[in-house]
Design a protein around this motif. Sequence first.
Motif, mmCIF file in Angstrom:
data_model
loop_
_atom_site.group_PDB
_atom_site.id
_atom_site.type_symbol
_atom_site.label_atom_id
_atom_site.label_comp_id
_atom_site.label_asym_id
_atom_site.label_seq_id
_atom_site.Cartn_x
_atom_site.Cartn_y
_atom_site.Cartn_z
ATOM 1 N N ALA A 55 75.921 85.188 26.846
ATOM 2 C CA ALA A 55 75.636 84.727 28.153
ATOM 3 C C ALA A 55 75.611 85.680 29.164
ATOM 4 N N ILE A 56 74.752 85.559 29.821
ATOM 5 C CA ILE A 56 74.508 86.503 31.213
ATOM 6 C C ILE A 56 75.763 86.439 32.187
ATOM 7 N N ARG A 57 76.205 87.494 32.723
ATOM 8 C CA ARG A 57 77.106 87.283 33.869
ATOM 9 C C ARG A 57 76.645 86.815 34.938
ATOM 10 N N GLU A 58 77.409 86.479 35.819
ATOM 11 C CA GLU A 58 76.861 86.152 37.377
ATOM 12 C C GLU A 58 77.108 87.356 38.173
ATOM 13 N N GLY A 59 77.981 88.369 37.884
ATOM 14 C CA GLY A 59 77.906 89.359 38.476
ATOM 15 C C GLY A 59 79.331 89.847 38.670
ATOM 16 N N PHE A 60 79.788 90.708 39.576
ATOM 17 C CA PHE A 60 81.085 91.019 39.826
ATOM 18 C C PHE A 60 81.602 90.928 41.301
ATOM 19 N N VAL A 61 82.959 90.794 41.371
ATOM 20 C CA VAL A 61 83.667 90.315 42.545
ATOM 21 C C VAL A 61 84.504 91.921 42.698
ATOM 22 N N TYR A 62 84.234 92.204 43.903
ATOM 23 C CA TYR A 62 85.039 93.571 44.379
ATOM 24 C C TYR A 62 86.000 93.043 45.456
ATOM 25 N N LYS A 63 87.417 93.536 45.206
ATOM 26 C CA LYS A 63 88.350 93.293 45.933
ATOM 27 C C LYS A 63 89.097 94.627 46.747
ATOM 28 N N ASN A 64 89.152 94.429 48.008
ATOM 29 C CA ASN A 64 90.034 95.624 48.768
ATOM 30 C C ASN A 64 91.454 95.332 48.406
ATOM 31 N N LEU A 65 92.235 96.366 47.733
ATOM 32 C CA LEU A 65 93.387 96.386 47.218
ATOM 33 C C LEU A 65 94.483 96.211 48.194
ATOM 34 N N GLU A 66 94.036 96.621 49.591
ATOM 35 C CA GLU A 66 94.961 96.444 50.479
ATOM 36 C C GLU A 66 94.900 95.093 51.329
ATOM 37 N N THR A 67 93.679 94.722 51.694
ATOM 38 C CA THR A 67 93.306 93.616 52.554
ATOM 39 C C THR A 67 93.049 92.384 51.906
ATOM 40 N N GLY A 68 92.867 92.658 50.703
ATOM 41 C CA GLY A 68 92.171 91.464 49.665
ATOM 42 C C GLY A 68 90.930 90.909 50.153
ATOM 43 N N GLU A 69 90.141 91.396 51.224
ATOM 44 C CA GLU A 69 88.868 91.223 51.337
ATOM 45 C C GLU A 69 87.869 91.389 50.350
ATOM 46 N N SER A 70 86.815 90.641 50.043
ATOM 47 C CA SER A 70 86.098 90.805 48.866
ATOM 48 C C SER A 70 84.533 90.447 49.092
ATOM 49 N N PHE A 71 83.863 90.843 48.277
ATOM 50 C CA PHE A 71 82.508 90.591 48.224
ATOM 51 C C PHE A 71 82.177 90.512 46.721
ATOM 52 N N LYS A 72 80.853 89.621 46.417
ATOM 53 C CA LYS A 72 80.409 89.304 45.133
ATOM 54 C C LYS A 72 79.033 90.197 45.125
ATOM 55 N N ALA A 73 78.761 90.843 44.008
ATOM 56 C CA ALA A 73 77.418 91.337 43.526
ATOM 57 C C ALA A 73 77.009 90.580 42.436
ATOM 58 N N ILE A 74 75.836 89.971 42.744
ATOM 59 C CA ILE A 74 75.481 89.007 42.050
ATOM 60 C C ILE A 74 74.230 89.497 41.120
ATOM 61 N N GLY A 75 74.070 89.512 39.847
ATOM 62 C CA GLY A 75 73.324 90.106 38.872
ATOM 63 C C GLY A 75 71.936 89.365 39.160
ATOM 64 N N SER A 76 70.881 90.247 39.064
ATOM 65 C CA SER A 76 69.303 89.735 39.328
ATOM 66 C C SER A 76 69.117 88.701 38.144
ATOM 67 N N SER A 77 69.632 89.140 36.870
ATOM 68 C CA SER A 77 69.216 88.243 35.836
ATOM 69 C C SER A 77 69.689 86.718 36.153
ATOM 70 N N TYR A 78 70.845 86.704 36.515
ATOM 71 C CA TYR A 78 71.471 85.466 37.065
ATOM 72 C C TYR A 78 70.729 84.738 38.178
ATOM 73 N N LEU A 79 70.557 85.616 39.144
ATOM 74 C CA LEU A 79 69.626 85.052 40.289
ATOM 75 C C LEU A 79 68.153 84.439 39.588
ATOM 76 N N ILE A 80 67.632 84.902 38.974
ATOM 77 C CA ILE A 80 66.332 84.614 38.258
ATOM 78 C C ILE A 80 66.611 83.294 37.419
ATOM 79 N N LYS A 81 67.638 83.303 36.482
ATOM 80 C CA LYS A 81 67.812 82.121 35.740
ATOM 81 C C LYS A 81 68.371 80.906 36.672
ATOM 82 N N LYS A 82 69.407 81.159 37.474
ATOM 83 C CA LYS A 82 69.975 79.965 38.336
ATOM 84 C C LYS A 82 69.035 79.788 39.645
ATOM 85 N N GLY A 83 68.314 80.628 39.992
ATOM 86 C CA GLY A 83 67.775 80.436 41.370
ATOM 87 C C GLY A 83 68.548 80.624 42.425
#
Length: 161
Positions: free
Chosen positions: A133-161
């Motif tokens: 299966a393709i992955r949705e992407g990666f979540v990156y977290k700041n180890l000090e603050t816990g703030e995060s963002f997600k990088a979503i893969g283009s293949s996932y976006l094409i498949k799921k819209g």
Amino acid sequence: MTVFIKDGVVGVCSRNLELLEDENNTYWKMTKKYKLIETLRSTGRNLAFQGEIYGQGINGNLYGLDDQRFALYAIYDIDAQCYLPPDQAYRTALVLGVPHVPHLGNMRLGEFYGSMQELIDDADGTSCINTKAIREGFVYKNLETGESFKAIGSSYLIKKG
């Protein structure tokens, strides 16, 4: 999904609701399958486990699984009114035997990726949950603050819209 214990009182919640115990409810099934209440009690602390349910019958079953699973992504300390730092939450999950979302390691983004496009391109690929299966992407977290963002893969976006 959130499962908590506060002064001996336990609860299971969806995104917005605390749910009454029901053996047919998916949230309660996962709570029992992974013994989350017993695990929370074993810590002797007022904590909340936050995670996601995935697999058969959940959001299109991206990973093509024939069962349902739970993976922790955060632990909230109710008394301190804050989340445990991401590394501490991950290590705690390992010690307690609670499945955690895939953790691929720690890095400094500026040292690992030369551009935002490299980060986005890296989000594409196969899942470590099911390599067919393709992955949705990666979540990156700041180890000090816990703030995060997600990088979503283009293949996932094409498949799921």
